[in-house]
Motif scaffolding. Structure first.
Motif, mmCIF file in Angstrom:
data_model
loop_
_atom_site.group_PDB
_atom_site.id
_atom_site.type_symbol
_atom_site.label_atom_id
_atom_site.label_comp_id
_atom_site.label_asym_id
_atom_site.label_seq_id
_atom_site.Cartn_x
_atom_site.Cartn_y
_atom_site.Cartn_z
ATOM 1 N N VAL A 50 0.879 -1.177 0.000
ATOM 2 C CA VAL A 50 0.000 0.000 0.000
ATOM 3 C C VAL A 50 0.915 1.225 0.000
ATOM 4 O O VAL A 50 1.069 1.922 1.004
ATOM 5 N N ASN B 78 0.758 4.107 -1.422
ATOM 6 C CA ASN B 78 0.191 5.445 -1.314
ATOM 7 C C ASN B 78 -0.041 5.869 0.136
ATOM 8 O O ASN B 78 -0.390 7.021 0.394
ATOM 9 N N VAL C 35 -6.381 5.799 2.894
ATOM 10 C CA VAL C 35 -5.768 5.136 1.746
ATOM 11 C C VAL C 35 -6.374 3.754 1.504
ATOM 12 O O VAL C 35 -6.465 3.302 0.365
ATOM 13 N N GLN D 85 -6.850 3.651 -2.098
ATOM 14 C CA GLN D 85 -5.521 3.386 -2.652
ATOM 15 C C GLN D 85 -4.967 4.647 -3.310
ATOM 16 O O GLN D 85 -4.260 4.584 -4.321
ATOM 17 N N SER E 5 -13.468 5.972 -2.726
ATOM 18 C CA SER E 5 -13.244 4.620 -2.221
ATOM 19 C C SER E 5 -14.033 3.597 -3.027
ATOM 20 O O SER E 5 -15.080 3.886 -3.607
ATOM 21 N N PRO F 100 -4.130 -1.068 5.699
ATOM 22 C CA PRO F 100 -3.209 -0.311 4.863
ATOM 23 C C PRO F 100 -1.805 -0.263 5.446
ATOM 24 O O PRO F 100 -0.883 0.243 4.818
ATOM 25 N N PRO G 36 1.129 -3.942 -6.006
ATOM 26 C CA PRO G 36 0.234 -3.082 -5.231
ATOM 27 C C PRO G 36 -0.999 -3.858 -4.755
ATOM 28 O O PRO G 36 -1.532 -4.702 -5.484
ATOM 29 N N ALA H 293 -3.700 -2.574 -4.629
ATOM 30 C CA ALA H 293 -4.724 -2.084 -5.549
ATOM 31 C C ALA H 293 -4.973 -3.053 -6.693
ATOM 32 O O ALA H 293 -6.061 -3.059 -7.280
ATOM 33 N N GLY I 114 -6.467 3.280 -8.016
ATOM 34 C CA GLY I 114 -5.333 3.696 -7.208
ATOM 35 C C GLY I 114 -4.039 3.591 -7.989
ATOM 36 O O GLY I 114 -3.931 4.068 -9.115
ATOM 37 N N ASP I 115 -3.064 2.912 -7.409
ATOM 38 C CA ASP I 115 -1.768 2.758 -8.076
ATOM 39 C C ASP I 115 -1.628 1.377 -8.717
ATOM 40 O O ASP I 115 -0.520 0.848 -8.854
ATOM 41 N N SER I 116 -2.757 0.779 -9.110
ATOM 42 C CA SER I 116 -2.712 -0.567 -9.687
ATOM 43 C C SER I 116 -1.882 -0.598 -10.964
ATOM 44 O O SER I 116 -1.796 0.385 -11.704
#
Length: 476
Positions: free
Chosen positions: A109, A111, A130, A134, A150, A398, A435, A437, A456-458
């Motif tokens: 996680v 982020n 987060v 994410q 979310s 997270p 991630p 995510a 998110g940051d996937s």
């Protein structure tokens, strides 16, 4: 109460009387004559997968890279289906549910990490924001908060709009600390798990009484609700006549299902009243700042909130729930865990083996609340399937190793089959640097968000089912 030509009852049938509103669970009488369950527009809504997102704060002892991870205090030593949950694992209480369990380990996680020097040390005050977004929160104590939307709210916007409550948000600890928190973060980041938009954190319900009244419309105003409680009459007493009228038109199985549902409501209401009576008796409380409806016992509080959640899902009042079970950096003590250490201080165990195991006691206790929910979902039938088969319960944190405020290799567990989305009985160990995510993106695709390119940051999907015929991996 009116039925359609005597053929079937509408899927969302309400009983209303004297300011009370009682939704009914799914009954066989709600299937049109001559139709199989699940084949009509009237029942398709009930086929929508339910989503429950539960956040744990402070990670787990098993995410301590130096020692806890090597002892398999969270992730089993073996990936795939041939995995073992050892006695010391934080997941030991979930052993009996492995057929409905997907363990996801080794996801990050990132982020929740500090991006710039002023953010260093503020992990506890941004992490919760987060978990389901994410996304990296903007560091501010002003009104210009910014995070992300979310996943529970993304799902609610698409699949929850035709329910009375598109989503419900619950919590256990006191989350009404408005204004700024430590490290120059708004308390909105610490107190909010669900975000309707990057600038709109949603409030969470802590008091079981408030949750109960919201769900059952027990009085149209605070004054009406107070007046009803003053009579010491149950919610069900106010609608007894309508209930009897309906029961005369139901078959034996429907009546058994309705009786069980009504018994669950009455029992929950009784327990809430007992807690309120105890907490207003003048006796010293462990949680003096808590509302009268909030139990001092963590376990009792968790179970009440789980009961409300299952009733809400069973009646299709909502299909989307988020639940924040702690507040970062809290110093609550959990005597039932067998540890006398406060939660936050125990999480900073200094990598000492004895201290890691002490923190693990608290982790086992807190995760040990989940079987109550899983049992309730498993034993609540809707047609030919249980709510557990029709749900995804996403539990995770997270944070990974709270001792270092580390967010790499954070814990994630999925429970339920999600209407066939998840096979269960598997431990998925992600490749390094994956991630969390990615797993959430896969879940969102399985929930019907096929057009979602990223979350998110996937960096892509993470397969959550073990391919047939694939050899068991060592997980190393």
């Amino acid at each position: 109460m009116r039925f359609i030509s005597g053929k079937h009852m509408h899927r969302r049938t309400f009983i209303r009387s004297a300011g009370a509103t009682l939704a009914l669970p799914f009954l066989d009488a709600m299937v049109p004559a001559g139709r199989l369950w699940g084949t009509s527009a009237n029942t398709l809504n009930a086929e929508t997968t339910r989503l429950i997102c539960i956040e744990e704060v402070h990670g787990l002892a098993g995410c301590n890279k130096e020692w806890g991870e090597s002892q398999n205090l969270f992730a089993p030593s073996t990936a795939g289906r041939d995995f073992e949950i050892i006695d010391d694992s934080a997941l030991v209480s979930l052993r009996d549910y492995r057929d409905h369990m997907t363990i996801v380990s080794n996801t990050d996680v990132r982020n929740a990490e500090a991006f710039i020097p002023p953010e260093i040390g503020g992990d506890h005050f941004r992490s919760s924001a987060v978990f389901l977004t994410q996304a990296h929160p903007k560091q501010t104590q002003g009104s210009d908060i910014y995070c992300g939307t979310s996943l529970d709210q993304l799902y609610a916007k698409r699949f929850g709009q035709n329910t009375p409550l598109p989503s419900m948000q619950f919590c256990i600890e006191n989350l009404d600390q408005a204004g700024g928190c430590t490290y120059n973060y708004s308390c909105a980041y610490t107190d909010s798990l669900s975000w309707a938009s990057p600038t709109e954190p949603l409030p969470m319900i802590r008091d079981p009484r408030v949750a109960f009244d919201m769900l059952f419309g027990a009085g149209g105003s605070p004054e009406e609700r107070a007046a009803r409680r003053a009579t010491r009459r149950s919610l069900l007493d106010w609608v007894a006549g309508e209930v009897s009228s309906i029961q005369r038109q139901l078959g034996a199985e429907d009546n058994r299902r309705l009786d069980r549902y009504l018994s669950n409501i009455r029992e929950l209401e009784r327990r809430i009243e007992m807690v309120e009576a105890r907490n207003t008796s003048g006796e010293q409380r462990e949680l003096p700042e808590a509302p009268p409806g909030v139990p001092d016992s963590f376990t009792e509080h968790m179970r009440m909130m789980f009961d409300v959640q299952v009733l809400a899902l069973e009646t299709d009042m909502t299909r989307v729930i988020s639940f924040k079970t702690g507040r970062d950096a809290q110093n609550r003590v959990f005597p039932e865990s067998g540890s006398d250490r406060s939660f936050h201080s125990a999480s900073h165990h200094g990598n000492r083996e004895e201290a890691v195991l002490e923190f693990n006691k608290i982790c086992q206790f807190r995760v040990g609340q989940l079987p109550y929910l899983i049992d309730k979902l498993k034993n609540t039938m809707e047609g030919e399937s249980s709510l557990l088969d029709k749900s995804v319960v996403m539990w995770g944190s997270p944070m990974a190793d709270a001792n270092l405020h580390n967010h790499r290799r954070a814990p994630l567990v999925l429970l339920g089959h999600g209407n066939g989305m998840l096979d269960g009985n598997v431990h998925i160990k992600a490749p390094d640097e994956t991630p969390m995510a990615n797993a959430m993106l896969t879940v969102m695709h399985g929930l019907g968000h096929d057009d979602m390119q990223s979350f998110g940051d996937s960096t892509g999907e993470l397969a959550l089912n073990w391919p047939a015929g694939l050899p068991v991996d060592s997980g190393d």
